[in-house]
Design a protein around this motif. Structure first.
Motif: not given
Lengths: 83, 155, 155, 83
Positions: B29-33, B110, C36-39, B104-106, C41-42
């Protein structure tokens, strides 16, 4: 209570920590600094600009007018420069 | 979501990829790291340095960082925060600090990473001493770090 | 400083630590590195997905990203920017995009990474198709990505 | 000139690219879309909401009133959804 010193406060006082027993009239951090300064040259040097010194009681930042009653550990240190 | 907060203070270097993997593994469920790495520069205020030595307040430092990470978790929709702060002697080019945030979102990732770094620079109980040709000297706190930390204060 | 910009579009995954090392190696003036890493999502809009397929406009995508990286280099004091964008089929939990920025101070590194991501979401020639139980479908652009990209426009 | 199509524009037209020779009266991207739509069902389907379609001439984003004179490659695609 235990006192802890960090960075140049520790270097000027010449020890990282000590256990003290301040007299009953010493009730705040500010009064504790005054009492320490009277103990000798090294303390006077460490606290020569008392407003610069930060304090923490039991791991929580406090202002210098904070009461020290019940404190187990009081720390003195310069402004933080982490990260 | 349960609080996924890891705070470590250590003398050894860290592996950014492993820290990110530790925060994000087993989740879809992670979209942004976002990761922030603070690195030791070769000069301070225009003068070359040989090394930094970092000192911290054991016990208080870990607890304070974790407390601020919890604040970040409550202010942004985050899946987790990981902070690794080195102490001891660090030479130019070496890592000093790592903050990783996952969301979930960037935007949340940030902002939370910036929030954590502003705190670590200004309010976490760490102190840096510089080793240079002329001897050693403690780095003085900078007003703009206090200002950066203050911008997150709720009015 | 010479422009240190790397842009790659590839089907294979990337190694964040290696990309950061590639940007920062041999330098001792970098103080701040943001990644920044975009991943993938499920789920998308509440529905589980099996995979994403990313398509791009070869030639234009690389050139446009590099041009925006140059804009970032001229707006913030950066040592370099690295962008890796994957295309092809990507399953939940896998990486999609990486942006790494390096600067002397943290604020420039954070802002430039956000600027690059806002651009990549709204204006870079990439398109995502979702594979789910009900079939496949192209993801529609979201207004708030356009708004995020527009906030960097100089008035 | 070469035309390129991406994402669902490509799927609806049924090919990724083609080479065309529009008549002299077709001078802008907008006019090119009208001319393409008249070529058949697949084009009409792809451009059924022409305002949604984005265009690029020689790898640069352009508005639909952009002149196509001298263009080597014109691309049509939906709004971008990268990152």
């Amino acid at each position: 209570m235990k006192l802890k010193y960090f960075a140049w406060v520790r270097e000027r006082i010449g020890k990282p920590e000590e256990t003290i027993e301040p007299p009953p009239g010493v009730t705040t951090v500010e009064e504790l600094i005054v009492w320490l300064v009277a103990r000798g040259e090294t303390y006077a040097h460490a606290f020569e600009k008392p407003r610069v010194i930060r304090a923490a009681i039991d791991h929580a930042h406090v202002k210098q007018d904070a009461a020290i009653a019940g404190a187990r550990e009081i720390a003195f240190f310069p402004p933080m420069t982490g990260g | 979501m349960t609080d996924n907060i890891t705070v470590r203070i250590q003398e050894t270097d860290f592996d950014i990829a492993r820290e990110i993997a530790g925060l994000t593994a087993e989740r879809s469920d992670i979209g942004a790291v976002v990761s922030f790495t603070g690195v030791c520069r070769g000069s301070e205020e225009g003068s070359a340095i040989a090394a930094l030595t970092l000192e911290h307040y054991p016990g208080m430092a870990e607890a304070e960082i974790a407390r601020h990470a919890e604040t970040a978790m409550s202010r942004w929709p985050l899946f987790g925060i990981r902070v690794v702060h080195r102490v001891g002697r660090i030479t130019p080019g070496e890592n000093i600090v790592l903050v990783v945030t996952a969301s979930k979102h960037r935007q949340a990732a940030f902002e939370a990473a910036e929030f954590m770094m502003d705190y670590l620079k200004a309010n976490a109980p760490f102190w840096k001493r510089v080793e240079a040709a002329g001897g050693t000297k403690w780095i003085e706190a900078r007003d703009h770090d206090d200002a950066a930390a203050a911008r997150w204060t709720k009015s």
